[in-house]
Design a protein around this motif. Sequence first.
Motif, PDB file in Angstrom:
ATOM      1  N   ASP A 112      37.145  35.178  38.066  1.00 55.87           N
ATOM      2  CA  ASP A 112      37.635  35.728  39.149  1.00 55.87           C
ATOM      3  C   ASP A 112      37.482  34.905  40.686  1.00 55.87           C
ATOM      4  OD1 ASP A 112      38.906  39.016  40.031  1.00 55.87           O
ATOM      5  OD2 ASP A 112      38.056  37.661  41.456  1.00 55.87           O
ATOM      6  N   LEU A 124      33.207  36.761  44.789  1.00 54.67           N
ATOM      7  CA  LEU A 124      32.761  37.957  45.194  1.00 54.67           C
ATOM      8  C   LEU A 124      31.552  38.409  44.170  1.00 54.67           C
ATOM      9  CD1 LEU A 124      35.022  40.847  43.996  1.00 54.67           C
ATOM     10  CD2 LEU A 124      34.884  38.937  43.077  1.00 54.67           C
ATOM     11  N   ASP A 125      31.159  37.813  43.054  1.00 60.87           N
ATOM     12  CA  ASP A 125      30.190  38.181  42.300  1.00 60.87           C
ATOM     13  C   ASP A 125      29.015  37.123  42.110  1.00 60.87           C
ATOM     14  OD1 ASP A 125      31.404  40.679  41.527  1.00 60.87           O
ATOM     15  OD2 ASP A 125      32.764  39.721  40.113  1.00 60.87           O
ATOM     16  N   HIS A 151      40.637  39.208  43.114  1.00 55.80           N
ATOM     17  CA  HIS A 151      40.247  40.385  43.787  1.00 55.80           C
ATOM     18  C   HIS A 151      39.930  39.818  45.290  1.00 55.80           C
ATOM     19  CE1 HIS A 151      39.032  42.146  40.041  1.00 55.80           C
ATOM     20  NE2 HIS A 151      39.111  43.271  40.445  1.00 55.80           N
ATOM     21  N   TRP A 162      38.900  46.776  47.314  1.00 57.05           N
ATOM     22  CA  TRP A 162      39.230  48.176  47.320  1.00 57.05           C
ATOM     23  C   TRP A 162      39.386  48.987  48.447  1.00 57.05           C
ATOM     24  CZ3 TRP A 162      36.301  44.883  44.799  1.00 57.05           C
ATOM     25  CH2 TRP A 162      36.207  44.827  43.357  1.00 57.05           C
ATOM     26  N   TRP A 347      35.588  43.118  29.909  1.00 58.94           N
ATOM     27  CA  TRP A 347      35.058  42.902  31.306  1.00 58.94           C
ATOM     28  C   TRP A 347      33.671  42.545  31.364  1.00 58.94           C
ATOM     29  CZ3 TRP A 347      38.101  41.122  34.544  1.00 58.94           C
ATOM     30  CH2 TRP A 347      37.787  41.206  36.026  1.00 58.94           C
TER      31      TRP A 347
HETATM   32  C1  BMA Z   1      34.838  45.215  39.065  1.00 58.73           C
HETATM   33  C2  BMA Z   1      33.540  45.348  39.216  1.00 58.73           C
HETATM   34  C3  BMA Z   1      32.782  44.851  40.228  1.00 58.73           C
HETATM   35  C4  BMA Z   1      33.366  43.110  40.461  1.00 58.73           C
HETATM   36  C5  BMA Z   1      34.923  43.216  40.324  1.00 58.73           C
HETATM   37  C6  BMA Z   1      35.345  41.713  40.327  1.00 58.73           C
HETATM   38  O1  BMA Z   1      35.584  45.790  38.082  1.00 58.73           O
HETATM   39  O2  BMA Z   1      33.006  44.605  37.764  1.00 58.73           O
HETATM   40  O3  BMA Z   1      31.635  44.650  40.153  1.00 58.73           O
HETATM   41  O4  BMA Z   1      32.899  42.814  41.651  1.00 58.73           O
HETATM   42  O5  BMA Z   1      35.114  43.660  39.026  1.00 58.73           O
HETATM   43  O6  BMA Z   1      34.678  40.909  39.179  1.00 58.73           O
END
Ligand code: BMA
Length: 385
Positions: A112, A124-125, A151, A162, A347
């Motif tokens: 991502d 972001l992670d 994201h 989000w 995931w």
């Molecule tokens: C989401 C979660 C979040 C993460 C995002 C992007 O579903 O796993 O913690 O930041 O995906 O990887």
Amino acid sequence: MTSKYFKMIMISGFMFVLILFFLFLSFSCKNDLSNDANKKSLVEEMDTIERRSRAAENLLIKLQDLSKKGFAIGHQDATSYGLNWRHLDSPDSIKSDVAKVSGKFPAVYGFDIGHIELGRTHNLDSVPFDVMRQLMIDAYKKGGIITVSWHADNLTSKGNSWDKTPTVSDLINDGKLQQTYTLWVKRVADFLKSVQVDNEPIPVIFRPFHEMNGSWFWWGEGNCSVEDYKVLWQGTVDLLRETHGLNNLLYAYSPNKLNPNDDYMKYYPGDDYVDVFGIDIYDFKNSEDYIHSVVHDLAIVKKVAQEKQKPYAFTETGLETLSTPNWFTEVLYPNIENTGVSWILFWRNARVDHHYMPYEGHPISEDFRAFEALPKTLFLEDLTN
Ligand code: BMA
């Protein structure tokens, strides 16, 4: 002497052009007359190569071919980190929870690029983009398939993906935001162009603005109109493809699981803008509901994809913490083995309370090994063999 010599050169030059012309004619006639829909004329072939690199075309073919044998197993951030380890801490060896449990590496590698748009060094992670690039190259060189989601932050509020503050309508009408977004897409393009093997950007299945029929992202239902969504998608692809000349990307369209009145194609931006069909469906600890959606929704995706002659995939799935016994062999496998999906992406393994693949010592490990041994599951070594 000189003029005779000149004449000879002229005649042989003319003959050479004539031969080339007939060769070309016989080629195009062959293609015109042939009824084989898969054969392209030279001109079509040149167009395709410009639009999609040879490697991207090969990836499309690979996706179609492998679906005849089974489905490729994918894991998000497979080699970036797992439970109790990070690639960063021991970069000399490539690890994966999937490999630790089953002895086999995944065939599909999800990454991502959220926060690349901000010019950050980490996503972001907290995965450094430099590490991500290396892991993408490593997986690709070993025959793996790379898929990238994005994201992206919210342009208007500067919150995260989000943050539901409407922003797509602002973007479409506001020149200043357009400038910022153009820079964001440039950063995406620069990164995806920089992931190279033999001086060529590697092929990547790019899956932006996913789960748009759900209402949790700023590009999702209720936060962005259908028309604006399409403009956002098309504008992004145009920037990547035309302004930045990227031809190594395949674009994947992936709504979330369909509700009773959902129309899978509601947000579809058009055949020229999508190469692969997908869907994201999670098991929220309700096997019955999950199975119903998987069977029902994948049948719709399959029908559309077959009509459009494009590959299709189960672009995101999983059961958080894997708390249902025998989930892989009893809930998942029987319901996807005959769907014809090219791959299935589980995931990420972030934490004990947020993981979708087993890790060493996980109670579901044995079931996962049984899943690995079933005929249709394809891991990395199954793709390369
Ligand atoms: C989401 C979660 C979040 C993460 C995002 C992007 O579903 O796993 O913690 O930041 O995906 O990887």
